[in-house]
Design an enzyme around this catalytic site. Structure first.
Site, PDB file in Angstrom:
ATOM      1  N   HIS A 124     102.345 -97.398  87.939  1.00 18.85           N
ATOM      2  CA  HIS A 124     102.461 -98.601  87.096  1.00 18.85           C
ATOM      3  C   HIS A 124     102.971 -99.788  87.887  1.00 18.85           C
ATOM      4  O   HIS A 124     103.886 -99.680  88.710  1.00 18.85           O
ATOM      5  CB  HIS A 124     103.333 -98.337  85.862  1.00 18.85           C
ATOM      6  CG  HIS A 124     104.781 -98.063  86.131  1.00 18.85           C
ATOM      7  ND1 HIS A 124     105.723 -99.062  86.163  1.00 18.85           N
ATOM      8  CD2 HIS A 124     105.462 -96.909  86.340  1.00 18.85           C
ATOM      9  CE1 HIS A 124     106.910 -98.539  86.379  1.00 18.85           C
ATOM     10  NE2 HIS A 124     106.785 -97.235  86.492  1.00 18.85           N
ATOM     11  N   ASP A 154     110.318 -99.027  91.781  1.00 17.44           N
ATOM     12  CA  ASP A 154     109.796 -98.383  90.572  1.00 17.44           C
ATOM     13  C   ASP A 154     108.908 -99.408  89.865  1.00 17.44           C
ATOM     14  O   ASP A 154     109.412-100.333  89.251  1.00 17.44           O
ATOM     15  CB  ASP A 154     110.970 -97.956  89.687  1.00 17.44           C
ATOM     16  CG  ASP A 154     110.542 -97.445  88.329  1.00 17.44           C
ATOM     17  OD1 ASP A 154     109.384 -97.038  88.161  1.00 17.44           O
ATOM     18  OD2 ASP A 154     111.404 -97.458  87.408  1.00 17.44           O
ATOM     19  N   GLU A 157     104.233 -99.173  81.411  1.00 17.20           N
ATOM     20  CA  GLU A 157     105.015 -97.938  81.502  1.00 17.20           C
ATOM     21  C   GLU A 157     106.471 -98.152  81.142  1.00 17.20           C
ATOM     22  O   GLU A 157     107.087 -97.301  80.482  1.00 17.20           O
ATOM     23  CB  GLU A 157     104.900 -97.368  82.919  1.00 17.20           C
ATOM     24  CG  GLU A 157     105.379 -95.920  83.057  1.00 17.20           C
ATOM     25  CD  GLU A 157     106.880 -95.789  83.278  1.00 17.20           C
ATOM     26  OE1 GLU A 157     107.407 -94.663  83.136  1.00 17.20           O
ATOM     27  OE2 GLU A 157     107.550 -96.814  83.590  1.00 17.20           O
ATOM     28  N   GLU A 158     107.053 -99.255  81.570  1.00 15.21           N
ATOM     29  CA  GLU A 158     108.478 -99.477  81.346  1.00 15.21           C
ATOM     30  C   GLU A 158     108.837 -99.621  79.867  1.00 15.21           C
ATOM     31  O   GLU A 158     110.010 -99.499  79.509  1.00 15.21           O
ATOM     32  CB  GLU A 158     108.958-100.715  82.119  1.00 15.21           C
ATOM     33  CG  GLU A 158     108.927-100.580  83.630  1.00 15.21           C
ATOM     34  CD  GLU A 158     109.903 -99.555  84.192  1.00 15.21           C
ATOM     35  OE1 GLU A 158     110.665 -98.951  83.396  1.00 15.21           O
ATOM     36  OE2 GLU A 158     109.916 -99.353  85.408  1.00 15.21           O
ATOM     37  N   ASP A 163     105.136 -91.682  90.322  1.00 16.14           N
ATOM     38  CA  ASP A 163     106.260 -92.532  89.945  1.00 16.14           C
ATOM     39  C   ASP A 163     107.482 -92.056  90.717  1.00 16.14           C
ATOM     40  O   ASP A 163     107.483 -90.971  91.298  1.00 16.14           O
ATOM     41  CB  ASP A 163     106.495 -92.464  88.432  1.00 16.14           C
ATOM     42  CG  ASP A 163     107.113 -93.726  87.868  1.00 16.14           C
ATOM     43  OD1 ASP A 163     107.778 -94.450  88.618  1.00 16.14           O
ATOM     44  OD2 ASP A 163     106.926 -93.981  86.657  1.00 16.14           O
TER      45      ASP A 163
END
Length: 345
Positions: A68, A184, A218-219, A239
């Site tokens: 992501h 990330d 995604e977050e 990830d």
């Protein structure tokens, strides 16, 4: 240029592209330009994610890798009487992790720099500067413009709902560490883009048609759960591997997640990944993440009939000022490369 140098260069470019969840178009465009330049078929979905397809010998059973490009960030929640901004979080972090950070406010027509601070920052004025709670009430943005009132800030064109991105402060050290915000999951995105380059240079057809999905939500919990081709049998989320007390993963490993908050990952698939890591002499760790969820688990919740897995480079200080090592990036690349060229079980 060495492989790790290209991954690092791509990563540095990516982390400097603002892309908090909901504001990812520029980052997606960057990834699409890389894939297009290599001759791959690409498609931007209605949600704004990017699907890249690599043709393989077997067109009936497909694989999918996802990473992501969306990051943590914030949104203007309000404009205070003194012209500073209050914030609403995007993603799961703690306010103290961004205190003192430089940021950018993205208005409709302009971008303004600023600093995220406690209202009670000055120890010469506020007796409780150290003890005051770090929360949405006390954390604010000091804008680098001449504004001392709500009216003056509004006159700049800043509105409630404008996105706020955090400066990455990317550094690659001589000792092989990479420290930056947004590793990330832009570290994994950089790895996937390098895989695309490597496959093109190898000029070797993969055994199975493979898709790479660059997700963009995604977050906030719903990335990677749509636009999955019906032929996909195996789905691996790439990830970060979080590091801390009780965790096996280090900054030098590729982490293979066996279970997170959504439950266990597919047992046979994760065993295949572990065997590939071991047979290729890669530093890896099996790990459990109790407060973690991935795009793969989001796809399972959405009802997709897939074998799902989760791997990624070990990254310290997740959702704060993160750090990893070249070893973890190269190990993750090598494991994915071996997996894509292996047979399905």
């Amino acid at each position: 240029m060495q492989q790790i140098d290209r991954i690092s260069e791509t990563l540095e470019n990516l982390v400097h592209i603002p892309s908090p969840s909901g504001y990812t178009e520029q980052a997606i465009d960057f990834c699409r330009s890389v894939a297009d330049s290599l001759g791959y078929n690409t498609k931007v979905t209605n949600k704004g994610s990017l699907l890249i397809t690599v043709p393989g010998e077997n067109t009936a059973h497909h694989r999918l890798l996802t990473a992501h490009v969306d990051t943590l960030g914030a949104m203007v929640r309000g404009i205070k009487a003194d012209g500073t901004l209050s914030l609403a979080m995007i993603g799961g972090f703690r306010w103290n992790s961004v205190e003192g950070e430089y940021c950018t406010i993205h208005s409709k027509d302009n971008a303004f720099t600023g600093t995220i601070l406690m209202h009670q920052t000055s120890v010469h004025v506020y007796k409780d500067a150290g003890e005051a709670k770090r929360d949405e009430k006390n954390i604010e943005v000091r804008i680098d413009e001449q504004t001392t009132s709500r009216d003056e800030t509004e006159a700049l064109g800043i509105r409630v709902g404008d996105f706020v991105s955090f400066d990455p402060r990317f550094v690659r050290t001589d000792s092989g560490f990479i420290k930056s915000r947004h590793l990330d999951d832009k570290a994994s995105v950089a790895i996937l883009l390098e895989l695309l380059r490597g496959l093109k240079e190898d000029n070797q057809q993969l055994p199975y048609t493979t898709h790479m999905l660059i997700s963009n939500n995604e977050e906030i919990g719903f990335g990677g759960n749509s636009s999955i081709p019906s032929e996909v049998v195996e789905y691996i989320a790439v990830d970060m591997g979080a590091i801390g007390d009780g965790q096996a993963t280090t900054e030098y490993d590729v982490s293979i997640c066996v279970k997170d908050s959504s439950g266990p990952y597919h047992y046979v698939l994760r065993e295949q990944l572990a065997e590939l890591a071991q047979s290729n002499g890669l530093p890896y760790k099996l790990d459990i993440y109790p407060y973690y969820g991935s795009d793969a688990s989001a796809a399972i919740r959405a009802g997709y009939d897939i074998r799902h897995g989760l791997i990624g480079p070990g990254i310290a200080a997740s959702h704060a000022f993160e750090r990893t090592h070249e070893s973890a990036l190269t190990a993750t690349y090598a494991l994915l490369n071996a997996y894509l060229k292996s047979d399905m079980f």
